[in-house]
Design an enzyme around this catalytic site. Structure first.
Site, PDB file in Angstrom:
ATOM      1  N   PHE A   1      -5.528  -1.693   1.465  1.00  0.00           N
ATOM      2  CA  PHE A   1      -5.534  -0.731   0.353  1.00  0.00           C
ATOM      3  C   PHE A   1      -6.775  -1.004  -0.509  1.00  0.00           C
ATOM      4  CE2 PHE A   1      -3.989   1.999  -2.921  1.00  0.00           C
ATOM      5  CZ  PHE A   1      -2.965   2.746  -2.363  1.00  0.00           C
TER       6      PHE A   1
ATOM      7  N   PHE B   1       1.263  -5.629  -1.794  1.00  0.00           N
ATOM      8  CA  PHE B   1       2.684  -5.975  -1.773  1.00  0.00           C
ATOM      9  C   PHE B   1       3.047  -6.798  -0.527  1.00  0.00           C
ATOM     10  CE2 PHE B   1       7.235  -4.975  -1.147  1.00  0.00           C
ATOM     11  CZ  PHE B   1       7.721  -5.374  -2.392  1.00  0.00           C
ATOM     12  N   GLU B   2       2.308  -6.577   0.566  1.00  0.00           N
ATOM     13  CA  GLU B   2       2.606  -7.290   1.815  1.00  0.00           C
ATOM     14  C   GLU B   2       1.913  -8.651   1.891  1.00  0.00           C
ATOM     15  OE1 GLU B   2       1.936  -3.844   1.885  1.00  0.00           O
ATOM     16  OE2 GLU B   2       4.097  -3.513   2.116  1.00  0.00           O
TER      17      GLU B   2
ATOM     18  N   ILE C   1      -5.450  -1.211  -8.776  1.00  0.00           N
ATOM     19  CA  ILE C   1      -6.168  -0.531  -9.857  1.00  0.00           C
ATOM     20  C   ILE C   1      -5.153   0.272 -10.656  1.00  0.00           C
ATOM     21  CG2 ILE C   1      -8.038   1.065 -10.437  1.00  0.00           C
ATOM     22  CD1 ILE C   1      -9.281   0.348  -7.685  1.00  0.00           C
TER      23      ILE C   1
ATOM     24  N   HIS D   1       2.979   2.391 -10.262  1.00  0.00           N
ATOM     25  CA  HIS D   1       3.826   1.217 -10.484  1.00  0.00           C
ATOM     26  C   HIS D   1       3.007  -0.068 -10.364  1.00  0.00           C
ATOM     27  CE1 HIS D   1       3.765   2.523  -6.410  1.00  0.00           C
ATOM     28  NE2 HIS D   1       4.686   1.728  -5.941  1.00  0.00           N
TER      29      HIS D   1
HETATM   30  C1  DLZ Z   1       1.539   2.094  -2.880  1.00  0.00           C
HETATM   31  C2  DLZ Z   1       0.347   1.390  -3.420  1.00  0.00           C
HETATM   32  C3  DLZ Z   1      -0.309   1.884  -4.545  1.00  0.00           C
HETATM   33  C4  DLZ Z   1       0.128   3.123  -5.236  1.00  0.00           C
HETATM   34  N1  DLZ Z   1      -1.391   1.267  -5.047  1.00  0.00           N
HETATM   35  C5  DLZ Z   1      -1.835   0.134  -4.444  1.00  0.00           C
HETATM   36  C6  DLZ Z   1      -2.974  -0.543  -4.958  1.00  0.00           C
HETATM   37  O1  DLZ Z   1      -3.631  -0.166  -5.929  1.00  0.00           O
HETATM   38  N2  DLZ Z   1      -3.349  -1.679  -4.310  1.00  0.00           N
HETATM   39  C7  DLZ Z   1      -2.684  -2.191  -3.234  1.00  0.00           C
HETATM   40  O2  DLZ Z   1      -3.084  -3.243  -2.704  1.00  0.00           O
HETATM   41  N3  DLZ Z   1      -1.619  -1.547  -2.738  1.00  0.00           N
HETATM   42  C8  DLZ Z   1      -1.187  -0.410  -3.305  1.00  0.00           C
HETATM   43  N4  DLZ Z   1      -0.110   0.251  -2.801  1.00  0.00           N
HETATM   44  C9  DLZ Z   1       0.478  -0.218  -1.519  1.00  0.00           C
HETATM   45  C10 DLZ Z   1       1.511  -1.344  -1.675  1.00  0.00           C
HETATM   46  O3  DLZ Z   1       0.889  -2.577  -1.924  1.00  0.00           O
HETATM   47  C11 DLZ Z   1       2.312  -1.461  -0.352  1.00  0.00           C
HETATM   48  O4  DLZ Z   1       1.430  -1.622   0.701  1.00  0.00           O
HETATM   49  C12 DLZ Z   1       3.171  -0.247  -0.101  1.00  0.00           C
HETATM   50  O5  DLZ Z   1       4.025   0.025  -1.179  1.00  0.00           O
HETATM   51  C13 DLZ Z   1       4.049  -0.425   1.174  1.00  0.00           C
HETATM   52  O6  DLZ Z   1       4.947  -1.513   1.005  1.00  0.00           O
END
Ligand code: DLZ
Length: 158
Positions: A21, A56-57, A81, A87
């Site tokens: 991401f 998140f992972e 960001i 969230h």
């Molecule tokens: C869903 C999401 C969002 C909205 N923003 C980010 C971000 O700014 N940076 C990031 O590393 N990951 C983001 N994610 C993805 C979540 O970390 C995660 O991969 C998803 O919710 C799937 O579990």
């Protein structure tokens, strides 16, 4: 007696868990981390890159890497960001706590190179080539902790 790490870590093995991401930014963090490890005399063969979808992972992958017993330290790289992430606080909190929990549960040092910025511009600034690159800073912390723990093995209690 004083125990401390060193700035070179030849022979130490590192996992780098990096999220896709905001990939342009995490690529910059990864480049900074790799550069710092090379400067610390860490061989490419002693570095394993683990790619995950988002920040998140990162904790679960860092925990799994640590549990293999193959790594002296795990470097965690991601980018959240606020302006683009509804969230933001929840993911940032879960990611940071998860990485802390993984480190304390396994005793394997984890370096926190997950950006939490208000804007994309701030994130690019922290992932740019140079001494302020946060991937670089995380890798330097990992080198210091890895070499500290080589001198300070687990199980020496009492
Ligand atoms: C869903 C999401 C969002 C909205 N923003 C980010 C971000 O700014 N940076 C990031 O590393 N990951 C983001 N994610 C993805 C979540 O970390 C995660 O991969 C998803 O919710 C799937 O579990």
């Amino acid at each position: 007696m004083e125990l401390a790490g060193t700035r070179t870590a030849a022979g130490c093995r590192f996992a780098i868990v990096v999220s896709r991401f905001n990939e342009e930014i995490t690529d910059g963090l990864l480049a900074g981390a790799r550069q710092a490890l090379a400067e610390a005399a860490v061989r490419d063969d002693d570095i394993t890159i683990v790619r995950v979808p988002g920040s998140f992972e990162i904790p679960v992958a860092a925990l799994r890497a640590a549990r293999t017993g193959r790594f002296d330290a795990v470097i965690c790289l991601g980018c959240l960001i606020k302006g683009e992430t509804m969230h933001f606080e929840y993911i940032a909190d879960a990611t940071c706590h998860g990485i802390t929990d993984a480190a304390t549960a396994t005793g394997v040092p984890m370096a926190l190179g997950v950006l939490t910025t208000l804007t994309e511009a701030q994130a690019y600034e922290r992932a740019a080539d140079g001494p302020g690159n946060k991937g670089r800073e995380a890798a330097l912390a990992a080198v210091e902790m890895a070499t500290l723990f080589r001198r300070f093995p687990q199980g020496v209690v009492g």
